[in-house]
Design an enzyme around this catalytic site. Structure first.
Site, PDB file in Angstrom:
ATOM      1  N   LYS A   8      49.712  35.687  54.478  1.00 54.63           N
ATOM      2  CA  LYS A   8      48.632  34.658  54.007  1.00 54.63           C
ATOM      3  C   LYS A   8      48.778  33.426  54.425  1.00 54.63           C
ATOM      4  CE  LYS A   8      46.328  33.663  49.506  1.00 54.63           C
ATOM      5  NZ  LYS A   8      45.521  32.708  50.100  1.00 54.63           N
ATOM      6  N   ARG A  42      39.956  30.657  54.418  1.00 58.48           N
ATOM      7  CA  ARG A  42      39.292  31.887  54.619  1.00 58.48           C
ATOM      8  C   ARG A  42      37.703  31.568  55.358  1.00 58.48           C
ATOM      9  NH1 ARG A  42      39.532  36.962  51.736  1.00 58.48           N
ATOM     10  NH2 ARG A  42      38.470  38.643  53.144  1.00 58.48           N
ATOM     11  N   ARG A  87      33.991  31.381  52.481  1.00 62.59           N
ATOM     12  CA  ARG A  87      33.899  32.554  51.781  1.00 62.59           C
ATOM     13  C   ARG A  87      33.085  32.900  50.815  1.00 62.59           C
ATOM     14  NH1 ARG A  87      36.747  32.709  46.875  1.00 62.59           N
ATOM     15  NH2 ARG A  87      38.222  31.103  46.620  1.00 62.59           N
ATOM     16  N   GLU A 108      41.187  33.734  59.360  1.00 63.46           N
ATOM     17  CA  GLU A 108      41.627  32.529  58.545  1.00 63.46           C
ATOM     18  C   GLU A 108      41.560  31.266  59.526  1.00 63.46           C
ATOM     19  OE1 GLU A 108      42.876  32.832  55.587  1.00 63.46           O
ATOM     20  OE2 GLU A 108      43.603  30.679  54.962  1.00 63.46           O
ATOM     21  N   LYS A 124      46.787  39.342  46.260  1.00 62.07           N
ATOM     22  CA  LYS A 124      47.820  38.295  47.006  1.00 62.07           C
ATOM     23  C   LYS A 124      48.875  37.963  46.397  1.00 62.07           C
ATOM     24  CE  LYS A 124      44.586  35.217  44.775  1.00 62.07           C
ATOM     25  NZ  LYS A 124      43.582  34.103  45.095  1.00 62.07           N
TER      26      LYS A 124
END
Lengths: 524, 335
Positions: A227, A232, A247, A272, A394
């Site tokens: 991550k 994002r 996002r 990302e 996540k």
């Protein structure tokens, strides 16, 4: 404007999601075009007014209200729009009828800078307290009524008996006041065409992992990847149109011409946004220099080169891949990337692992910089809009902790305007305390009451809404990282600080020293 | 002429009159107290002698029993009394039943202590009487120009409209037990709402007291005596502390409302999770406070509790001497 103001007013007091949806749906049903379309635009942050700035409102009120009384009032109320709405000395005999929402929106959009003060003053005179409040919220763009763009679209979908994802799909081809959308919702018109090129596709999000549930999950069913510590984004390109979305579907491409100008393919990609130098991810602070800009200088582009690290592919040219399992999409993404190697893009590598303990070790000590944690995604997961429970998790790294001393407290805004709820804290540098950050959440409402009381009982100095307190309360602060900062006296700033515990028991002298924080600097 | 500071001065126990040897609304037990009205931050237990209007003495006896003062002396509005050479008179303050301003006078110097007051009509108590004076001691609970209470009738209409809009829900209205509860009841009756209104048990004794003083509140029933299902579409009055209390579980889908001057500030309503804020206050708003100081035009204004700075600033701008007394112990929440 009266119906819209009434809606905002009731929404602002309505805590329940279902209640909010009901209010908005009722408003759409009771309000004609084009007002309801502009209301939908306002709630989805689809309206901006170039010349309408809070300073303009302040200027108007300054011509009419004693400045001392205004400052006392603003400090008390804690919200500029509300203060002005309440304090505005409207004439007893309003000369003009209050304006419609459509009139307000179109004239705010089209009026020249010089016209605006007179226009606003006339409206403020004609509206009541709630109407003035709504007008200022609308023109300064901060409605803060607890309604996200997504919720407003959900209410619109409910009003028309549609699904919100259908609405999201067609959304980016439409513009306020959304006459075609309302015609579709009321069965008077066809579904508007999905914008083929450059449209936003609703993003799939992950649930936080509950580690207790990990043992029940089959490791072989999941792919793991890092991550990355950026933001994002979705890149949507085709037919010469290139868009970069956050996002939530906000078009942020204007700040990244260096990235977008090189795009010569047709695809919708999920990834990302990062500052990347020599394949290494730079600290988030570097990315922040590039965010929230409408334009960006060549110097900034060179010093903070951005790239997108790709997670997923949603469309390859016209081919919609979202229903396919993630494993297939991943293969497609890798093949797509190998064939093109577009400048400014790279692949987010998979993290191979055999079992959960092995993955937990990698999470504790990632071998690369710029990692916020891990993502776990089921190999068979379709790309579904929203935050479904189950397919994606996540698994963030544990936060860093420091014991810091409360130094200043400031009155909160909005709901907390009568509480000292924003805390500035410091750590020891030799014999002096230096501030390292500010936090305003992480505690319960009951703890807030106690903190507020402690601040009031230990005030040593007052600067407007800020109180300096005696150095006697230690706060355990959780944070995600440390970065250099010219803004703080200590020369550093904490990333995403929040209060994790109140250490009523701990003497201030035993709080952390600055060296402990410096050791967390990237590269330290 | 006597200097005002020699006639009344702030002390930790409250305003004190040295020549008369009495306190006004003392926050600690004292030998002799004059009490402006029955709210708990002004009328406290344990004093030796208490002087107040008959209604205020009744209210104190109801709330404190034997602790309401060893000796209790009623003084009607308009009657005069000599206390050690200080002339004392009570005048209506328009705040709640029995509420009074205290006028103290000696050697040509007259100070009027407003206590809490308001200027708009209230069916449950006599209207504020302006008393010319050298020093006016004003409250300042709502002394900011953002506090402009709308007409009561508009707020009552808002409540009645909401009850029509949500006929399946029980409207739960938070009101202070002394004053606000009875005023809201009387205003609802004035507006033509004649259905029974349901009370939390903590409100009944004071409503009974008001009725004994001749104030009609219409038909009142106890929530405790009523089935839950029968409360749908009804109006329930409860103390503010009950709005988020477990007690509300006995009500069908309650819609929390709150009648208070603080409801003019949105954050205050949200803090209490109020869905229907009603701006109804027993305190003077900014326009009433400033109109009163303009009308009385005293040489000097002393400001007791609330947002003192703004009122002091206003009065000074008008060429009046003004200062904040910084009295402690008065509870701004009961407004």
């Amino acid at each position: 404007m009266k119906a819209f103001a009434g809606l905002l007013d009731r929404l602002s007091f309505q805590p329940q999601r279902l209640g909010k949806l009901r209010l908005i749906e009722d408003y759409f049903a009771a309000t004609p075009d084009p007002d309801r379309g502009y209301a939908l635009a306002a709630m989805t942050r689809g309206l901006t007014f170039r010349h309408a700035k809070p300073a303009l409102i302040r200027g108007l009120v300054a011509e009419r209200v004693d400045p001392v009384l205004f400052e006392l009032s603003y400090d008390y109320v804690g919200d500029l729009a509300e203060t002005v709405a309440l304090i505005w000395p409207a004439p007893a005999d309003a000369a003009a009828p209050p304006p419609s929402l459509a009139e307000v929106v179109t004239r705010l959009r089209d009026a020249g800078k010089a016209e605006l003060p007179g226009l606003l003053a006339g409206w403020l005179d004609a509206l009541d307290v709630t109407g003035r409040w709504a007008l200022i919220k609308l023109m300064t763009g901060g409605l803060r009524i607890g309604v996200s763009a997504r919720l407003a679209k959900t209410a619109f979908a409910g009003f028309g008996g549609l699904s919100v994802d259908e609405v999201e799909e067609v959304w980016h081809g439409q513009a306020p006041p959304y006459a075609a959308l309302f015609a579709w919702a009321e069965g008077r018109g066809d579904r508007p065409a999905v914008r083929a090129a450059g449209g936003f596709r609703p993003v799939m999000l992950a649930q936080p992992l509950d580690e207790a549930e990990l043992s029940g999950l089959d490791p072989s069913a999941y792919l793991a990847e890092w991550k990355w510590d950026g933001i994002r984004v979705q890149l949507s390109a085709g037919d010469g149109v290139v868009r970069l979305y956050s996002r939530t579907g906000e078009d942020i491409g204007g700040g990244f011409p260096d990235l977008l100008s090189a795009v010569d393919f047709g695809a919708v990609l999920d990834g990302e946004l990062l500052v990347i130098r020599d394949h290494a991810v730079a600290p988030f602070a570097d990315l922040q220099k590039r965010l929230n800009r409408k334009t960006v200088s060549g110097k900034l582009q060179r010093e903070f080169p951005v790239g997108v690290r790709l997670y997923d592919i949603l469309f390859d040219a016209g081919d919609d891949l979202r229903e396919r399992p993630l494993g297939d999409r991943r293969n497609r993404l890798e093949a797509w990337f190998a064939a093109r190697r577009p400048a400014g893009f790279d692949l987010s590598p998979l993290v191979p692992f055999d079992d959960w303990p092995a993955l937990a070790d990698l999470r504790r000590a990632p071998p690369v910089d710029g990692v916020e944690g891990l993502m776990l995604k089921r190999r068979d997961s379709a790309y579904v809009a929203g935050r479904p429970k189950g397919p994606w998790f996540k698994w963030k790294r544990d936060p860093l902790l420091a014991d810091a001393v409360l130094m200043y407290a400031q009155r909160g805004h909005g709901k907390r305007s009568s509480y000292y709820s924003d805390y500035t804290f410091g750590v020891w540098r030799g014999n002096e305390l230096v501030p390292v950050g500010k936090a305003y959440f992480g505690f319960t409402d009951a703890e807030l009451v106690e903190l507020d009381r402690w601040v009031r009982n230990h005030t040593t100095n007052r600067f407007g809404p800020v109180r300096e307190v005696s150095r006697g309360l230690v706060l355990e602060v959780a944070f995600d990282g440390v970065q250099r900062s010219g803004r703080h006296k200590s020369g550093l700033a904490l990333r995403f600080p929040r209060i994790s515990r109140i250490r009523w028991d701990k003497p201030a002298a035993e709080a952390d020293v600055i060296e402990a924080l410096l050791s967390h600097l990237p590269g330290a | 002429m006597l200097r005002p500071e020699d006639l009344l001065r702030p002390t930790p126990a409250g305003l004190y009159c040295p020549p008369g040897d009495f306190h006004i609304d003392p926050v600690r037990p004292v030998a002799r107290a004059i009490v402006t009205h029955g709210h708990a931050d002004h009328a406290r237990p344990g004093h030796g002698a208490v002087l107040a209007t008959p209604a205020t003495l009744d209210i104190m006896a109801l709330r404190m029993g034997d602790e309401a003062g060893r000796e209790r002396q009623p003084l009607d509005y308009g009657e005069r009394l000599d206390l050690n050479g200080v002339d004392v008179r009570l005048a209506p303050a328009g705040h709640v039943l029995g509420s009074a301003q205290v006028a103290v006078e000696r050697d040509g110097c007259r100070i009027v202590v407003s206590g809490d007051y308001k200027r708009r009509p209230d069916p449950t108590c006599p209207a504020f009487e302006p008393v010319p004076c050298d020093v006016f001691v004003s409250e300042a609970t709502f002394a900011l120009p953002v506090f402009r209470h709308p007409p009561d009738a508009d707020e009552i209409a808002k409540l009645l409209a909401s009850m029509r809009l949500f006929p399946e829900r029980c409207h739960l209205l938070g009101v202070y037990a002394l004053g606000k509860a009875q005023r809201v009841l009387a205003l609802l009756r004035q507006a033509g709402y004649d259905a029974p209104i349901y009370l939390h048990g903590a409100l009944t004794a004071m409503c009974d007291l008001y009725r004994r003083h001749g104030i009609d509140l219409g038909e009142l029933r106890l929530v405790a005596d009523t089935d839950k299902a029968d409360l749908a579409g009804r109006l329930v009055l409860a103390p503010p502390s009950a709005l988020q209390d477990r007690w509300t579980r006995r009500l069908p889908d309650p819609l929390p409302a709150f009648a208070s001057g603080w409801m003019g500030v949105r954050a205050r309503a949200r803090q209490r999770a109020v869905e229907l804020p009603l701006i109804i206050s027993d305190h003077a708003d900014w326009d009433e406070l400033t109109a009163t100081t303009d009308e009385l035009a005293p040489a000097e204004i002393w400001v007791t509790h609330g947002r003192e700075e703004a009122l002091v600033h206003y009065a000074r701008g008008r060429g009046q001497r003004a200062r904040a007394l910084a009295l402690v112990g008065y509870d701004e929440d009961a407004a």
